[in-house]
Design an enzyme around this catalytic site. Structure first.
Site, mmCIF file in Angstrom:
data_model
loop_
_atom_site.group_PDB
_atom_site.id
_atom_site.type_symbol
_atom_site.label_atom_id
_atom_site.label_comp_id
_atom_site.label_asym_id
_atom_site.label_seq_id
_atom_site.Cartn_x
_atom_site.Cartn_y
_atom_site.Cartn_z
ATOM 1 N N LYS A 26 -7.376 13.681 3.504
ATOM 2 C CA LYS A 26 -7.195 13.948 2.132
ATOM 3 C C LYS A 26 -8.321 12.644 1.293
ATOM 4 O O LYS A 26 -8.999 12.993 0.478
ATOM 5 C CB LYS A 26 -5.818 13.803 1.461
ATOM 6 C CG LYS A 26 -5.956 13.818 -0.074
ATOM 7 C CD LYS A 26 -4.596 13.279 -0.411
ATOM 8 C CE LYS A 26 -4.242 12.181 -0.848
ATOM 9 N NZ LYS A 26 -3.924 11.769 -1.878
ATOM 10 N N ASN A 27 -8.113 11.492 1.868
ATOM 11 C CA ASN A 27 -8.792 10.431 1.278
ATOM 12 C C ASN A 27 -10.168 10.374 1.627
ATOM 13 O O ASN A 27 -10.948 9.739 1.070
ATOM 14 C CB ASN A 27 -8.319 9.229 1.673
ATOM 15 C CG ASN A 27 -6.988 8.961 1.172
ATOM 16 O OD1 ASN A 27 -6.319 9.498 0.312
ATOM 17 N ND2 ASN A 27 -6.175 8.010 1.935
ATOM 18 N N ARG B 109 -5.543 9.635 -9.388
ATOM 19 C CA ARG B 109 -6.484 8.687 -9.855
ATOM 20 C C ARG B 109 -7.701 8.761 -9.104
ATOM 21 O O ARG B 109 -8.740 8.278 -9.750
ATOM 22 C CB ARG B 109 -5.804 7.369 -9.044
ATOM 23 C CG ARG B 109 -4.432 6.783 -9.640
ATOM 24 C CD ARG B 109 -4.016 5.417 -9.082
ATOM 25 N NE ARG B 109 -5.129 4.659 -9.176
ATOM 26 C CZ ARG B 109 -5.414 3.770 -10.357
ATOM 27 N NH1 ARG B 109 -4.602 3.920 -11.439
ATOM 28 N NH2 ARG B 109 -6.340 3.057 -10.433
ATOM 29 N N CYS C 92 0.195 8.385 -8.572
ATOM 30 C CA CYS C 92 1.278 7.741 -8.141
ATOM 31 C C CYS C 92 1.737 6.269 -8.805
ATOM 32 O O CYS C 92 0.916 5.269 -8.909
ATOM 33 C CB CYS C 92 1.277 7.387 -6.520
ATOM 34 S SG CYS C 92 1.540 8.748 -5.746
ATOM 35 N N ARG D 244 -2.852 -1.184 -10.062
ATOM 36 C CA ARG D 244 -4.024 -0.517 -9.698
ATOM 37 C C ARG D 244 -5.255 -0.632 -10.634
ATOM 38 O O ARG D 244 -5.907 0.327 -10.832
ATOM 39 C CB ARG D 244 -4.175 0.743 -9.071
ATOM 40 C CG ARG D 244 -3.199 0.627 -7.762
ATOM 41 C CD ARG D 244 -3.318 1.983 -6.581
ATOM 42 N NE ARG D 244 -2.666 2.896 -7.411
ATOM 43 C CZ ARG D 244 -2.536 4.291 -6.939
ATOM 44 N NH1 ARG D 244 -3.080 4.444 -5.564
ATOM 45 N NH2 ARG D 244 -1.966 5.199 -7.399
ATOM 46 N N LYS E 201 -12.021 -8.851 -4.172
ATOM 47 C CA LYS E 201 -11.139 -8.241 -3.177
ATOM 48 C C LYS E 201 -11.348 -7.128 -2.773
ATOM 49 O O LYS E 201 -12.069 -6.247 -3.337
ATOM 50 C CB LYS E 201 -9.575 -8.689 -3.641
ATOM 51 C CG LYS E 201 -9.241 -7.413 -4.763
ATOM 52 C CD LYS E 201 -7.797 -7.472 -5.061
ATOM 53 C CE LYS E 201 -7.295 -6.615 -6.260
ATOM 54 N NZ LYS E 201 -5.962 -6.501 -6.407
ATOM 55 N N VAL E 202 -11.040 -6.631 -1.516
ATOM 56 C CA VAL E 202 -11.402 -5.361 -0.966
ATOM 57 C C VAL E 202 -10.844 -4.157 -1.788
ATOM 58 O O VAL E 202 -9.599 -4.118 -1.975
ATOM 59 C CB VAL E 202 -10.895 -5.237 0.481
ATOM 60 C CG1 VAL E 202 -11.340 -4.028 0.970
ATOM 61 C CG2 VAL E 202 -11.710 -6.197 1.512
ATOM 62 N N SER E 203 -11.412 -3.100 -2.115
ATOM 63 C CA SER E 203 -11.184 -2.340 -2.873
ATOM 64 C C SER E 203 -11.693 -0.837 -2.335
ATOM 65 O O SER E 203 -12.824 -0.652 -2.653
ATOM 66 C CB SER E 203 -11.270 -2.410 -4.545
ATOM 67 O OG SER E 203 -11.172 -1.148 -5.126
ATOM 68 N N VAL E 204 -10.894 0.150 -1.767
ATOM 69 C CA VAL E 204 -11.564 1.344 -1.560
ATOM 70 C C VAL E 204 -12.120 2.103 -2.608
ATOM 71 O O VAL E 204 -13.404 2.453 -2.737
ATOM 72 C CB VAL E 204 -10.301 2.138 -0.820
ATOM 73 C CG1 VAL E 204 -10.977 3.715 -0.741
ATOM 74 C CG2 VAL E 204 -10.076 1.633 0.501
ATOM 75 N N ASP F 239 -0.686 2.783 3.512
ATOM 76 C CA ASP F 239 -0.402 4.020 3.454
ATOM 77 C C ASP F 239 0.359 4.407 4.611
ATOM 78 O O ASP F 239 0.958 5.527 4.607
ATOM 79 C CB ASP F 239 -1.643 5.070 3.443
ATOM 80 C CG ASP F 239 -2.115 5.186 2.063
ATOM 81 O OD1 ASP F 239 -1.457 4.555 0.932
ATOM 82 O OD2 ASP F 239 -3.053 6.057 2.026
ATOM 83 N N ILE G 269 -0.627 -4.974 -0.500
ATOM 84 C CA ILE G 269 -1.747 -4.242 -1.190
ATOM 85 C C ILE G 269 -1.277 -3.797 -2.493
ATOM 86 O O ILE G 269 -1.827 -4.035 -3.770
ATOM 87 C CB ILE G 269 -2.261 -2.940 -0.597
ATOM 88 C CG1 ILE G 269 -2.587 -3.440 0.895
ATOM 89 C CG2 ILE G 269 -3.263 -2.208 -1.198
ATOM 90 C CD1 ILE G 269 -3.814 -4.412 1.003
ATOM 91 N N ARG H 74 1.096 17.019 -2.121
ATOM 92 C CA ARG H 74 -0.157 16.292 -2.600
ATOM 93 C C ARG H 74 -0.955 15.776 -1.393
ATOM 94 O O ARG H 74 -2.113 15.774 -1.419
ATOM 95 C CB ARG H 74 0.045 14.996 -3.383
ATOM 96 C CG ARG H 74 0.389 15.401 -4.763
ATOM 97 C CD ARG H 74 0.511 14.232 -5.798
ATOM 98 N NE ARG H 74 -0.694 13.514 -5.523
ATOM 99 C CZ ARG H 74 -0.702 12.130 -5.502
ATOM 100 N NH1 ARG H 74 0.364 11.631 -5.333
ATOM 101 N NH2 ARG H 74 -1.758 11.587 -5.320
#
Length: 429
Positions: free
Chosen positions: A22-23, A102, A126, A131, A171-174, A316, A338, A408
């Site tokens: 999904k991601n 999101r 969610c 975030r 910072k790390v952010s997908v 996750d 996170i 979802r």
């Protein structure tokens, strides 16, 4: 609303096919905005979030065609989706759609890159933490966009187009990495993205963009170098297998005992999860067909972990591991670094008899000998599946309410578990 009923106590034996991620599927669908040519995606999971994103992209003028089932395909095979954005009909992503998911906020970058403007609602999704999208907006401003917030919408303009820049995330952010990458591929000049997220799903998107004609170096690393191009073409691309679904079903098998093959799973995407499961006393083996999970009578051992960006243990999979550790022979600790609100499943696990104590960002799980079925309520996507894992081992019947969260992110969950001997049924609301 639908409910899921589980009668626990059955060992799992058999094969579970792993769906497309999904991601990865969601951002892959979004990059179709960058090109007038057709992007064909295969192994697209059939999920509520995918259907919602289809509506959002169609609102922008993308023609989407989902191919019918092919000869020999079963209900667990992914879809083939053709996306064509010949012209962008509307650069507004409305609140009533974006507020539900999101990831739909990520249309901001491609709309800016291709059209020079975008009006996108601030996101929803969610309730697992604030975030914020400040890093997304910083990246767009670095690339030359003018940003203002107006009535709950981000209004972005790049009247003369985006230009390459040096972007370094604090910072790390997908999400912010996706946003910067999607925008930079059509920006004039070179872009460097430092402290980029290195999750496999970002690598999958980058590899697809390269097939479309983008120039990207450093894929799967924390530094991405992009040389902008004037246009992108179409391509065909298969979505990678879902590592979070893989980890989830691995923990289902570890919780119940038995022998399960997770077909098509990629062990390279799950190093930290596999290491932790082995520490817990579960046999995990990478095989040609995927990953094999076995536990035959050995007690679960407690573990100590903290979540962190890839390649560390993923947030996750945190709720699923917590469910697994409720029946370990000792005390486990899980630190969540996170998302600040990602322990909402604790009170629901406690209804099944779990012994869990929270100390700020750390959960202490004291293993119990027995869980007992009870009615519980899903609070978010990953929390809901932790209740499934616990229910598979609980004595009696567990009823999980509000399973739209599950839908979802998990495709045909009841069918996949039932095929391996679990007693799982769905009752329509």
């Amino acid at each position: 609303m639908d409910r899921i009923m589980i009668r626990g106590g059955n060992r799992l034996n058999g094969t579970i096919p792993i769906s497309g991620a999904k991601n990865a599927a969601l951002p892959l669908m979004i990059i179709s905005l960058l090109s007038p040519a057709t992007l064909t995606l295969s192994n697209v999971p059939r999920l509520a979030d995918v259907r919602l994103l289809q509506r959002i992209l169609q609102n922008h003028g993308i023609d989407i065609m989902v191919a019918g089932k092919r000869l020999g395909q079963d209900g667990m095979s992914g879809d083939i989706m053709h996306l064509t954005a010949r012209q962008i009909a509307d650069t507004t992503a409305p609140y009533e759609l974006v507020s539900k998911m999101r990831a739909s906020f990520w249309v901001l970058g491609p709309l800016l890159a291709r059209c020079g403007e975008a009006r996108v609602s601030l996101p929803g999704g969610c309730a697992i933490g604030t975030r914020p999208v400040d890093m997304h907006l910083m990246a767009m401003e670095k690339l030359g966009a003018e940003i203002e917030i107006d009535g709950g919408y981000v209004v972005a303009r790049a009247r003369t187009g985006l230009r390459g820049a040096h972007i370094r995330f604090e910072k790390v952010s997908v999400g912010a990495t996706h946003a910067a990458l999607m925008a930079a591929v059509l920006a004039r000049g070179d872009t460097i993205i430092e402290n980029a997220a290195a999750e496999p799903e970002i690598g999958d998107v980058a590899e697809c963009l390269v097939k479309m004609g983008a120039r990207i170096e450093g894929i799967h690393s924390s530094v991405l170098r992009i040389s902008g191009v004037t246009s992108l073409g179409g391509t065909e691309h298969s979505v990678i297998p879902d590592r979070i679904e893989t980890g989830t079903y691995a923990m289902c098998a570890g919780m119940t005992g038995g022998d399960v093959l997770l077909k098509n799973a990629n062990a390279a995407h799950l190093g930290a999860v596999i290491d932790v499961m082995r520490q817990a006393g579960i046999d995990v083996d990478a095989v040609n067909e995927g990953i094999r999970i076995r536990r035959n009578g050995a007690a679960l051992r407690p573990v100590k972990i903290e979540t962190a960006p890839f390649p560390a243990f993923p947030t996750d999979c945190q709720a699923q591991l917590m469910a697994l550790m409720t029946m370990a022979s000792g005390t486990s600790t899980i630190r969540e670094t996170i998302f600040e609100n990602r322990f909402m499943h604790v009170q629901e696990l406690a209804r099944l008899g779990a012994d869990i104590h929270l100390h700020g960002d750390t959960a202490e799980i004291r293993g119990v000998r027995k869980l007992t079925g009870a009615p519980v309520m899903a609070t978010d996507l990953r929390a809901s599946v932790s209740l499934v894992i616990a229910g598979l081992a609980a004595a009696g019947e567990t009823v999980i309410n509000r399973v739209y969260h599950l839908d979802r992110g998990f495709e045909t969950l009841e069918e996949k578990l039932s095929a391996c001997g679990a007693d799982v049924t769905r009752q329509a609301g």
